[in-house]
Design a protein around this motif. Structure first.
Motif, PDB file in Angstrom:
ATOM      1  N   ASP A  28      -5.040   4.288  -3.900  1.00 38.44           N
ATOM      2  CA  ASP A  28      -4.541   4.704  -2.581  1.00 38.44           C
ATOM      3  C   ASP A  28      -4.721   3.584  -1.560  1.00 38.44           C
ATOM      4  O   ASP A  28      -3.808   3.272  -0.782  1.00 38.44           O
ATOM      5  CB  ASP A  28      -5.268   5.966  -2.106  1.00 38.44           C
ATOM      6  CG  ASP A  28      -4.772   7.216  -2.807  1.00 38.44           C
ATOM      7  OD1 ASP A  28      -3.664   7.177  -3.374  1.00 38.44           O
ATOM      8  OD2 ASP A  28      -5.494   8.229  -2.802  1.00 38.44           O
ATOM      9  N   ASN A  29      -5.889   2.972  -1.564  1.00 34.92           N
ATOM     10  CA  ASN A  29      -6.147   1.890  -0.611  1.00 34.92           C
ATOM     11  C   ASN A  29      -5.302   0.666  -0.938  1.00 34.92           C
ATOM     12  O   ASN A  29      -4.821  -0.038  -0.035  1.00 34.92           O
ATOM     13  CB  ASN A  29      -7.629   1.517  -0.618  1.00 34.92           C
ATOM     14  CG  ASN A  29      -7.986   0.575   0.520  1.00 34.92           C
ATOM     15  OD1 ASN A  29      -7.798   0.904   1.693  1.00 34.92           O
ATOM     16  ND2 ASN A  29      -8.476  -0.621   0.197  1.00 34.92           N
ATOM     17  N   PHE A  30      -5.093   0.409  -2.228  1.00 33.48           N
ATOM     18  CA  PHE A  30      -4.257  -0.715  -2.649  1.00 33.48           C
ATOM     19  C   PHE A  30      -2.834  -0.538  -2.131  1.00 33.48           C
ATOM     20  O   PHE A  30      -2.214  -1.486  -1.626  1.00 33.48           O
ATOM     21  CB  PHE A  30      -4.272  -0.822  -4.171  1.00 33.48           C
ATOM     22  CG  PHE A  30      -3.456  -1.962  -4.717  1.00 33.48           C
ATOM     23  CD1 PHE A  30      -3.713  -3.279  -4.355  1.00 33.48           C
ATOM     24  CD2 PHE A  30      -2.422  -1.724  -5.626  1.00 33.48           C
ATOM     25  CE1 PHE A  30      -2.971  -4.336  -4.872  1.00 33.48           C
ATOM     26  CE2 PHE A  30      -1.677  -2.763  -6.151  1.00 33.48           C
ATOM     27  CZ  PHE A  30      -1.949  -4.066  -5.767  1.00 33.48           C
ATOM     28  N   CYS A  31      -2.305   0.670  -2.238  1.00 34.32           N
ATOM     29  CA  CYS A  31      -0.948   0.933  -1.746  1.00 34.32           C
ATOM     30  C   CYS A  31      -0.879   0.784  -0.225  1.00 34.32           C
ATOM     31  O   CYS A  31       0.137   0.320   0.316  1.00 34.32           O
ATOM     32  CB  CYS A  31      -0.495   2.327  -2.176  1.00 34.32           C
ATOM     33  SG  CYS A  31      -0.181   2.464  -3.953  1.00 34.32           S
ATOM     34  N   PHE A  32      -1.946   1.181   0.475  1.00 32.97           N
ATOM     35  CA  PHE A  32      -1.992   0.976   1.922  1.00 32.97           C
ATOM     36  C   PHE A  32      -1.989  -0.524   2.242  1.00 32.97           C
ATOM     37  O   PHE A  32      -1.298  -0.978   3.179  1.00 32.97           O
ATOM     38  CB  PHE A  32      -3.238   1.639   2.512  1.00 32.97           C
ATOM     39  CG  PHE A  32      -3.449   1.350   3.970  1.00 32.97           C
ATOM     40  CD1 PHE A  32      -2.597   1.886   4.929  1.00 32.97           C
ATOM     41  CD2 PHE A  32      -4.489   0.535   4.393  1.00 32.97           C
ATOM     42  CE1 PHE A  32      -2.781   1.613   6.281  1.00 32.97           C
ATOM     43  CE2 PHE A  32      -4.681   0.252   5.737  1.00 32.97           C
ATOM     44  CZ  PHE A  32      -3.824   0.795   6.690  1.00 32.97           C
ATOM     45  N   MET A  33      -2.727  -1.311   1.468  1.00 38.70           N
ATOM     46  CA  MET A  33      -2.753  -2.763   1.665  1.00 38.70           C
ATOM     47  C   MET A  33      -1.364  -3.359   1.422  1.00 38.70           C
ATOM     48  O   MET A  33      -0.939  -4.290   2.118  1.00 38.70           O
ATOM     49  CB  MET A  33      -3.766  -3.407   0.718  1.00 38.70           C
ATOM     50  CG  MET A  33      -5.216  -3.014   1.014  1.00 38.70           C
ATOM     51  SD  MET A  33      -6.378  -3.598  -0.244  1.00 38.70           S
ATOM     52  CE  MET A  33      -6.536  -5.316   0.232  1.00 38.70           C
TER      53      MET A  33
END
Length: 322
Positions: free
Chosen positions: A70-75
């Motif tokens: 999830d955080n990777f996709c936000f990045m």
């Protein structure tokens, strides 16, 4: 590397990247020109991002500064805003997932798109620690990883820790060292990896996705620590039931070992027999070993065959192939 070793690994990697063979299911290859046309990419530079499974152990334990999917996709959405207009982020969902977090500004590929087409068209590749990163190196693409990856070494994939660092790197992407890639690939193929034809079965998960479960491995090369490689001759047909290799089991399941009719209301089944512990068999199930005196090699082998037939066969194959 010797000239012979170099030619061998170049031939191996060349055949691999020109094929359609992949670990996960992909559609047919369509080529770079058709890929760009299908997704209306024009002349833009492509940052290809293959997504991974959120609950994989490599994501839970080795995601690095990406932290989670999830955080990777936000990045990735932040990267899309900060990159120059000449770049486009192209994302491929993992083949076994049915959904993915939204990534504004990214082009999301059809799940059936062949990953080799995306790698061929890419100008750079970004991931957490997916095995696709190794393929990216074989395609000689600048490769960046946020997490801890086994292929992240000088001259290979470069680890980055922030959006800012990646955007800075993409101003002048660095291709991997062909020499280092070939040496690394040669080590994996000739010294580290085992090879087997694997049969997979898809199992549905509660979240609507699926996972591939290996149900059979037919090894051609098996490498174990501190031993010479074990090579197997691949059989086109299974061993016939008349083979002496099955004598042990014929004796174990002979007529004399079956329950008498009517003696038990519940019939014994093969599932109830623990083949892993034949030493606990009842007296009527004991295999009689000929009473041979002496310590000859033949006698030892006979006892070994009865005591542990699987180990006997493996050792016999190993000696025959060395």
């Amino acid at each position: 590397m010797s000239t012979e070793a170099r030619e061998e690994i170049e031939r191996y990697t060349g055949n691999l990247i020109s094929s359609e063979t992949t670990l996960e299911e992909n559609g047919a290859r369509i080529g770079v020109a058709n890929f760009r046309s299908k997704y209306k990419l024009g002349e833009k530079k492509i940052l290809f991002v293959p997504l991974q499974r959120p609950n994989d152990s490599v994501i839970r334990h080795f995601a690095g500064s990406a932290e989670s999917m999830d955080n990777f996709c936000f990045m990735l959405s932040q990267i899309a805003v900060r990159l120059s207009s000449e770049w486009t982020i192209v994302v491929k969902r993992h083949p076994l997932e049915t959904a993915m977090p939204p990534i504004p500004g990214a082009v999301v590929l059809d799940p059936a798109t062949h990953v080799y087409d995306a790698l061929s068209a890419a100008d750079a590749v970004l991931l957490i620690n997916s095995g696709v990163g190794l393929l990216s190196l074989l395609f000689e693409k600048p490769t960046y990883n946020f997490g801890q990856a086994f292929y992240s070494h000088p001259g290979l994939s470069q680890r980055v820790t922030s959006v800012e660092e990646l955007c800075q790197e993409l101003k002048s992407p660095k291709r991997p060292s062909i020499e280092q890639v070939l040496r690394f690939a040669s080590y994996l193929v000739n010294d580290f990896y085992s090879f087997a034809k694997t049969t997979y079965r898809k199992v549905a998960e509660e979240n609507g996705g699926a996972r591939s479960v290996a149900v059979n491995l037919d090894f051609s090369v098996l490498r174990l620590p501190e031993t010479e490689p074990i090579l197997f001759d691949m059989r086109e047909e299974p061993i016939k039931k008349s083979s002496p290799l099955y004598d042990y089991y014929r004796a174990y399941f002979s007529e004399s070992h079956r329950p008498i009719k009517g003696a038990m209301e519940k019939k014994a089944s093969a599932k109830e027999v623990d083949l892993r512990r034949p030493e606990v068999a009842t007296s009527s199930q004991v295999i009689v070993v000929p009473n041979v005196n002496g310590k000859s090699s033949a006698n030892k082998k006979l006892k070994k065959l009865v005591r542990n037939p699987k180990l006997f066969i493996v050792d016999a194959l190993k000696k025959r192939l060395l």
